[in-house]
Design an enzyme around this catalytic site. Structure first.
Site, mmCIF file in Angstrom:
data_model
loop_
_atom_site.group_PDB
_atom_site.id
_atom_site.type_symbol
_atom_site.label_atom_id
_atom_site.label_comp_id
_atom_site.label_asym_id
_atom_site.label_seq_id
_atom_site.Cartn_x
_atom_site.Cartn_y
_atom_site.Cartn_z
ATOM 1 N N TYR A 1 0.858 -1.163 0.000
ATOM 2 C CA TYR A 1 0.000 0.000 0.000
ATOM 3 C C TYR A 1 0.901 1.222 0.000
ATOM 4 O O TYR A 1 2.050 1.146 0.448
ATOM 5 C CB TYR A 1 -0.934 -0.036 1.217
ATOM 6 C CG TYR A 1 -2.340 0.397 0.870
ATOM 7 C CD1 TYR A 1 -3.050 -0.258 -0.126
ATOM 8 C CD2 TYR A 1 -2.951 1.462 1.521
ATOM 9 C CE1 TYR A 1 -4.328 0.127 -0.461
ATOM 10 C CE2 TYR A 1 -4.233 1.844 1.202
ATOM 11 C CZ TYR A 1 -4.923 1.172 0.197
ATOM 12 O OH TYR A 1 -6.190 1.568 -0.139
ATOM 13 N N TRP B 1 1.345 3.906 1.664
ATOM 14 C CA TRP B 1 1.569 4.766 2.817
ATOM 15 C C TRP B 1 2.737 4.314 3.685
ATOM 16 O O TRP B 1 2.889 4.790 4.807
ATOM 17 C CB TRP B 1 0.306 4.803 3.670
ATOM 18 C CG TRP B 1 -0.822 5.533 3.011
ATOM 19 C CD1 TRP B 1 -1.878 4.979 2.355
ATOM 20 C CD2 TRP B 1 -0.996 6.947 2.929
ATOM 21 N NE1 TRP B 1 -2.713 5.959 1.877
ATOM 22 C CE2 TRP B 1 -2.192 7.181 2.221
ATOM 23 C CE3 TRP B 1 -0.257 8.043 3.391
ATOM 24 C CZ2 TRP B 1 -2.666 8.466 1.959
ATOM 25 C CZ3 TRP B 1 -0.732 9.312 3.137
ATOM 26 C CH2 TRP B 1 -1.925 9.517 2.426
#
Length: 775
Positions: free
Chosen positions: A124, A126
């Site tokens: 992901y 982040w």
């Protein structure tokens, strides 16, 4: 070139650093990070980062490679054969050579026996604000060099929005690039109609980092200049208090009904912009027939919408009258499209912007999740920093991001997605670096079962969180405070990230881990290009400087940049926003749709024949909401938005996140009337449950939330007593449904969830997930 400032032995000094939630100065003695303070350039800093130093030597920190005991004893596939169970096993320390050798041999075995599509690359965006130490770039580059892998498409945050915009309005990037800015809103004294609100907590974070927080301050300036804000949300504080926003506490899931009623009121009054509709849209006639109830349908009037949304008809009509003749922004939060039929509110808001003629106007029109990230609503620039090259996959194997459990549980099963039929691959190996599916996926009890299906699961992790506790091979990774890098994205700044401490002995960066596995597999040279991590950081900065110079801008050299810590991004003018160019001349600047126009009615989507996503914006009752039969059993609607004290689940073990807990667990907000009916008092431990699962949380009794609605933020580390059993820490995704928004987008439907709450009686189980891995 240097990476920091040396200091006398035994002294402390400060170095610049940056995360997704801001730029900071780290106090260090070269060994330990003693604290962070916001960079002085930031007038509205986030406190999220302040809790990060407390995690670096916490009991949950991973400091050596670990292998699940059952995996060592029985080999790959033990959980598939019923010989072990992820989430209920202990772990054995191994040295790095053993760990990377295991990973390399298993990758070779799986791709040889089953093909590269049997490898799922989970990540992901982040994991780090840095341009180089970005886990998603690292793992994608590595797996592409292995020969390819099954990847995911879209994101949990915006899947339904991405797909519907691609089909009817020229794409998600075009919408983001065309977002009105708060400066424009201020200039035109616009009316901002915010479906799902404008929660200030969301603007704390940004994908490429934040030099200085400006978003909420810009909203306040717009308010002071005469702009008005209306927040349609079940939660009053989904808009910054200083905006003085009018709060319309609508029933969750009813936003499309309100949008249709607004459109109906405007059209019946004859105040819609027929010229814009003629020039710039297709399909208005079909939608107008539906809106007005022609051909035996129901007119979507304010009276029709009122019992669905919980607002009196006169409040809907009053808002419609305020919209007429005024420059208006119609914005939809990400939360609205993370629900059953999540494509519809985005499409309906686009239609409102079109019929009012505000689409593409400065300070007006459609707002794609304004305020949901720091960058959204801020001025854009043409500056584009360099990134670590991910390469290209040699195979095409992709799933919608939120369909992981479906894929693992149903290999070979056919499914619909975006107008085509696809088949799930048979995943034998999951390799995850960056992100945590036990945070962002729905129905975690179902995911636990799906997680037993792969033969091998490899993860890179900082801490002994739920992802690490459900893996076979756990490789300890350095945090962003323990490596050099620089942050740059759609923010107006570049931020230096100077290593503030060495990682614990036995901990490596993601890059070093992948390089070691690549060495075992024979392609280290291709992966690293003979550069160390620090050499790559400087290389990417130099490439960025060259891009800027080619565009007529200037960046300082690396040493000057590090000495400054934070510098303004170069002023490179962006291209004309696509929607603005389209509005001015739709023939010369068509949208990327079949017609080149905004598709209020899409013949393409209608041709797919999806009952759950017809050919124009449509009111479709959610499967779970206040009007569903299930409300008789589970009468409370659960909202599970982003937390205020962390980004997703990152650093939930840190001091700042933990200071916000109630009775040691995630707080749940409920209305005083709902609390009284259940004999719940502020601070009580409560059990939240439905047919999918149960979790414990700490009660916060407050009138900022609508009756019949509760809010439990995402991100509390999943901590079940037994795999699939009671979660003791307050993770809402043990309760949320794992079903697609529709066959079109297959996004997550987390916000269509019904639950019940009761006060917990008896001994309260302890939270254990912040401790070390089980051994």
């Amino acid at each position: 070139m240097g990476f920091g400032v040396a200091a006398p032995r035994g002294r402390r000094w400060e170095v610049p650093t940056a995360g997704h939630f801001g730029a900071y100065l780290a106090e260090t003695d070269g060994v330990t990070v003693h604290g962070l303070r916001p960079n002085p350039i930031d007038d509205d800093p986030s406190e999220i980062g302040l809790g990060v130093p407390s995690t670096l030597a916490s009991p949950s920190r991973l400091t050596e490679p670990l292998v699940r005991r059952g995996y060592l004893e029985h080999g790959p596939g033990d959980t598939r054969r019923g010989l072990g169970r992820r989430g209920a096993d202990t772990y054995v320390p191994v040295d790095w050579d053993t760990a990377t050798g295991l990973v390399a041999r298993e990758l070779d075995r799986v791709r040889s026996e089953h093909g590269n599509e049997a490898i799922y690359g989970g990540s992901y965006g982040w994991g780090s604000a840095g341009r180089f130490h970005h886990p998603q770039s690292q793992i994608h580059r590595f797996l592409n060099m292995v020969g390819g892998y099954t990847a995911s498409r879209e994101s949990y945050s915006s899947a339904a929005m991405q797909v519907i915009l691609r089909r009817v309005a020229g794409g998600y990037p075009a919408a983001l690039a065309s977002n009105p800015t708060w400066d424009e809103v201020a200039e035109h004294r616009s009316l901002v109609v915010a479906f799902g609100g404008l929660a200030a907590r969301n603007a704390q974070v940004n994908g490429g980092g934040i030099g200085a927080h400006r978003n909420v301050l810009a909203q306040r300036r717009a308010r002071n200049a005469g702009s008005e804000f209306v927040s349609l949300s079940p939660l009053r504080d989904d808009a910054d208090a200083e905006l003085g926003a009018e709060w319309l506490p609508i029933v969750p899931g009813s936003d499309v009904a309100v949008m249709l009623a607004l459109a109906h009121t405007i059209v019946v009054a004859g105040d819609h912009d027929t010229d814009f509709l003629r020039r710039c849209t297709v399909g208005w006639a079909e939608f107008e027939d539906y809106l007005l109830g022609r051909g035996g349908g129901i007119a979507k009037s304010a009276e029709w919408a009122a019992p669905l949304c919980g607002l009196a008809p006169h409040r809907i009509r009053d808002l419609a009258r305020r919209i007429i003749g005024r420059r208006t922004v119609f914005t939809t939060s990400y939360s609205l499209q993370r629900a059953d039929h999540g494509e519809q509110p985005v499409w309906a808001a686009l239609t409102l912007a079109a019929l009012t003629g505000t689409f593409g106007l400065p300070g007006g029109g459609f707002g794609a999740a304004l305020g949901a990230l720091h960058e959204l609503g801020q001025p854009r620039h043409g500056f584009r920093p360099a990134a670590f090259d991910q390469g290209e996959s040699s195979i095409w194997s992709v799933i919608p991001v939120a369909r992981i459990a479906d894929m693992l549980l149903g290999p070979g099963t056919e499914y619909d997605y975006d107008g085509a039929r696809h088949r799930y691959p048979d995943i034998r190996l999951v390799y995850w670096a960056g992100g945590n599916p036990f945070h962002h996926h729905q129905d975690l009890n179902r995911l636990v079962e799906a997680w037993q299906r792969p033969e091998t699961i490899v993860v890179h992790e900082h801490f002994a969180n739920s992802l690490a506790r459900h893996a076979d091979i756990v490789l300890p990774a350095a945090t962003w405070l323990e490596r050099n890098d620089f942050a740059a994205g759609v923010d107006s700044y570049l931020s230096a990230i100077v290593k503030a401490a060495e990682p614990p002995p036995g901990v490596r960066t993601d890059y070093e881990i992948f390089a070691a596995v690549a060495r075992d597999m024979g392609f280290e040279e291709s992966f690293t290009e003979s550069r160390t991590a620090d050499e790559w950081v400087v290389e990417l900065y130099d490439r960025t400087r060259k891009r800027v110079a080619d565009a007529g801008g200037v960046l300082p050299d690396w040493d000057e940049f590090v000495a400054a810590g934070v510098i303004p991004a170069p002023t490179i003018a962006p291209a004309t926003p696509p929607y603005r160019a389209f509005r001015a001349d739709p023939d010369a600047h068509p949208l990327a749709t079949p017609s080149g126009r905004i598709e209020i009615f899409s013949a393409t989507i209608a041709g797919f024949g999806y009952a759950d996503c017809p050919g124009h914006p449509t009111w479709l009752p959610p499967k779970e909401w206040g009007g569903a039969p299930l409300v008789q059993c589970f009468p409370l609607h659960l909202l599970s938005g982003q937390p205020e004290r962390r980004l997703h689940s990152q650093y939930d073990n840190g001091s700042h996140s933990r200071e916000g807990k109630v009775a040691g667990r995630e707080p749940v907000l409920l209305h005083p009337d709902d609390a009284e009916a259940r004999s719940i008092r502020d601070g009580d431990v409560v059990r939240i449950f439905n047919g999918r699962g149960q979790t414990l949380a700490g009660a916060v009794v407050t009138d900022v939330i609508r009756r019949g609605v509760v809010r439990l933020a995402t991100g509390a580390w999943y901590d079940p007593i037994t795999p699939g059993g009671l979660d003791v820490h307050g993770n809402p995704n043990v309760l949320t449904p794992d079903r697609g928004t529709s066959k079109l987008a297959q996004g997550p439907s987390a916000h269509s969830t019904l639950v019940e709450i009761e006060r917990w009686v008896g001994p309260v189980p302890p939270v254990t997930v912040f401790g070390p891995m089980p051994s």
